[in-house]
Design an enzyme around this catalytic site. Structure first.
Site, PDB file in Angstrom:
ATOM      1  N   GLU A  38       0.649  -1.128  -0.250  1.00 36.20           N
ATOM      2  CA  GLU A  38       0.002  -0.064  -0.053  1.00 36.20           C
ATOM      3  C   GLU A  38       0.869   1.262   0.009  1.00 36.20           C
ATOM      4  O   GLU A  38       0.487   2.239  -0.646  1.00 36.20           O
ATOM      5  CB  GLU A  38      -0.821  -0.210   1.283  1.00 36.20           C
ATOM      6  CG  GLU A  38      -2.174  -0.983   0.882  1.00 36.20           C
ATOM      7  CD  GLU A  38      -2.895  -0.416  -0.316  1.00 36.20           C
ATOM      8  OE1 GLU A  38      -3.418   0.541  -0.165  1.00 36.20           O
ATOM      9  OE2 GLU A  38      -3.334  -1.262  -1.049  1.00 36.20           O
ATOM     10  N   CYS A 193     -11.953   2.198 -15.142  1.00 40.69           N
ATOM     11  CA  CYS A 193     -12.271   3.420 -14.811  1.00 40.69           C
ATOM     12  C   CYS A 193     -11.004   4.429 -14.826  1.00 40.69           C
ATOM     13  O   CYS A 193     -10.773   4.924 -13.800  1.00 40.69           O
ATOM     14  CB  CYS A 193     -13.391   3.647 -13.660  1.00 40.69           C
ATOM     15  SG  CYS A 193     -14.044   5.076 -13.483  1.00 40.69           S
ATOM     16  N   CYS A 200     -16.200   2.225 -20.444  1.00 43.73           N
ATOM     17  CA  CYS A 200     -17.464   2.254 -19.790  1.00 43.73           C
ATOM     18  C   CYS A 200     -18.320   0.846 -20.233  1.00 43.73           C
ATOM     19  O   CYS A 200     -19.128   0.502 -19.561  1.00 43.73           O
ATOM     20  CB  CYS A 200     -18.231   3.294 -20.039  1.00 43.73           C
ATOM     21  SG  CYS A 200     -17.405   4.838 -19.386  1.00 43.73           S
ATOM     22  N   CYS A 203     -17.671  -2.051 -17.786  1.00 44.43           N
ATOM     23  CA  CYS A 203     -17.898  -1.430 -16.406  1.00 44.43           C
ATOM     24  C   CYS A 203     -19.212  -2.115 -15.737  1.00 44.43           C
ATOM     25  O   CYS A 203     -20.088  -1.849 -16.264  1.00 44.43           O
ATOM     26  CB  CYS A 203     -17.911  -0.061 -16.157  1.00 44.43           C
ATOM     27  SG  CYS A 203     -18.156   0.512 -14.569  1.00 44.43           S
ATOM     28  N   CYS A 209     -24.094   4.811 -13.415  1.00 40.87           N
ATOM     29  CA  CYS A 209     -23.015   5.703 -13.608  1.00 40.87           C
ATOM     30  C   CYS A 209     -23.672   7.193 -14.092  1.00 40.87           C
ATOM     31  O   CYS A 209     -24.102   7.176 -15.245  1.00 40.87           O
ATOM     32  CB  CYS A 209     -21.646   5.528 -14.197  1.00 40.87           C
ATOM     33  SG  CYS A 209     -20.529   6.718 -14.256  1.00 40.87           S
TER      34      CYS A 209
END
Length: 357
Positions: A38, A193, A200, A203, A209
């Protein structure tokens, strides 16, 4: 699309298309590996991070090994990944965990947020993926997904916009399968994205959206207003010795390239020449290379390397934070631009040119 529908659609997509074989993903989860990943993934793409992560974990397989290591070794293993404060913070945090938590990785959000280099979203990501705790995240990928999904205008770095995004992230984060959901929404931002040309059609939450329905996917999230970065100029002396290599100085921890070995810097030519002359090198023997440029997040650095050949080494004082390095054999922790420069000019051809002219 309700929150539950969003969660179900995203998790179903993740089951089929999500990333499940990254080197920090293990069963059972390894909190230390997740933490390191991370931190590395802050402002850095997965494809870049993977080889660094694997080398880092090989060198420092657990928290104790990282805590016991010297800062020089930690920075050497990090060299080339950039944003070196992340490595220094990792090292300090590992030492805190070993002294204050008996080497056990903290499992409370407030404890993690008190460690160097760990903020709210990073702590949430670690706890959700390592311990399946219910925490919402808001990294760069998630900001982009939510800003588009809810058609939120305004730069996400603004406090009001950030609060709004946090609220949506918390509303959407499920109680169950939180680890998978956390990875899924990060994967969605990283693979579909994306910042440019989002896919899209693939997605899983496109039907809900708002940016897609309003044809605003290219405009959202609202970018930060462009600022013209200032340019700082300096000279960098490259002092070479036939036997001992190149003279480097260790930078203090605060500031750019903190804790790394680099070349000295001078803002004016007179100071540079005086520095060389104090070390027995006349201005007429210096070799002036072309200007180079390196961009930091808040300014451009334009620097001119200047090569000089020294016949002796005894002018280094203990307080100088300086030492000689043979770049062909030694691997000090150096900024990537300085390593590239020295790889190009060090040592035989440059020494020969200085010796003959």
């Amino acid at each position: 699309m309700t929150s539950i529908e969003f969660q179900q659609s995203l998790l179903a997509w993740y089951d089929d298309h999500g990333r499940k074989n990254l080197p920090w993903q293990s069963k059972p989860p390894n909190p230390y590996a997740i933490w390191v990943s991370e931190i590395m993934l802050q402002q850095t793409q997965v494809s870049v991070v993977i080889p660094y992560f694997e080398r880092f974990l090989h060198q420092f397989p657990d928290i104790q090994a990282l805590a016991d290591a010297s800062q020089d070794l930690v920075l050497t293993c990090w060299a080339g990944l950039g944003y070196y404060a992340r490595a220094r913070n990792l090292h300090r945090a590992a030492q805190i965990i070993c002294t204050q938590f008996q080497g056990q990785f903290p499992t409370r959000h407030d404890q993690l947020c008190q460690l160097p280099g760990i903020g709210r979203s990073t702590a949430s990501a670690i706890l959700s993926m390592a311990f399946s705790q219910h925490h919402a995240i808001l990294d760069g990928n998630v900001k982009r997904v939510l800003a588009r999904y809810f058609a939120i205008e305004g730069w996400p770095g603004q406090s009001a916009i950030s609060r709004q995004l946090w609220q949506y992230s918390e509303e959407l984060t499920p109680e169950h399968r939180v680890a998978e959901y956390t990875q899924a929404i990060m994967d969605l931002g990283a693979t579909l994205c994306t910042r440019r040309r989002p896919d899209c059609e693939k997605c899983p939450v496109a039907t809900g959206c708002k940016a897609k329905s309003l044809e605003l996917t290219e405009q959202l999230p609202t970018p930060r207003k462009q600022r013209s970065l200032p340019v700082k100029s300096c000279y960098m002396p490259v002092l070479l010795h036939q036997d001992y290599g190149v003279l480097l100085e260790k930078r203090p921890d605060p500031g750019i390239w903190g804790g790394l070995w680099s070349l000295p810097e001078f803002t004016d030519k007179t100071s540079l020449i005086n520095w060389f002359q104090q070390r027995g090198i006349q201005a007429s023997t210096l070799r002036w290379l072309g200007n180079r440029k390196h961009t930091f997040s808040h300014y451009h650095l334009q620097y001119q390397p200047v090569i000089g050949l020294s016949g002796h080494t005894n002018f280094i004082q203990e307080s100088d934070r300086a030492d000689w390095f043979n770049i062909s054999t030694a691997e000090p922790a150096m900024p990537a631009p300085i390593r590239k420069l020295l790889d190009e000019i060090f040592p035989d051809d440059v020494i020969a040119q200085n010796s003959t002219g």
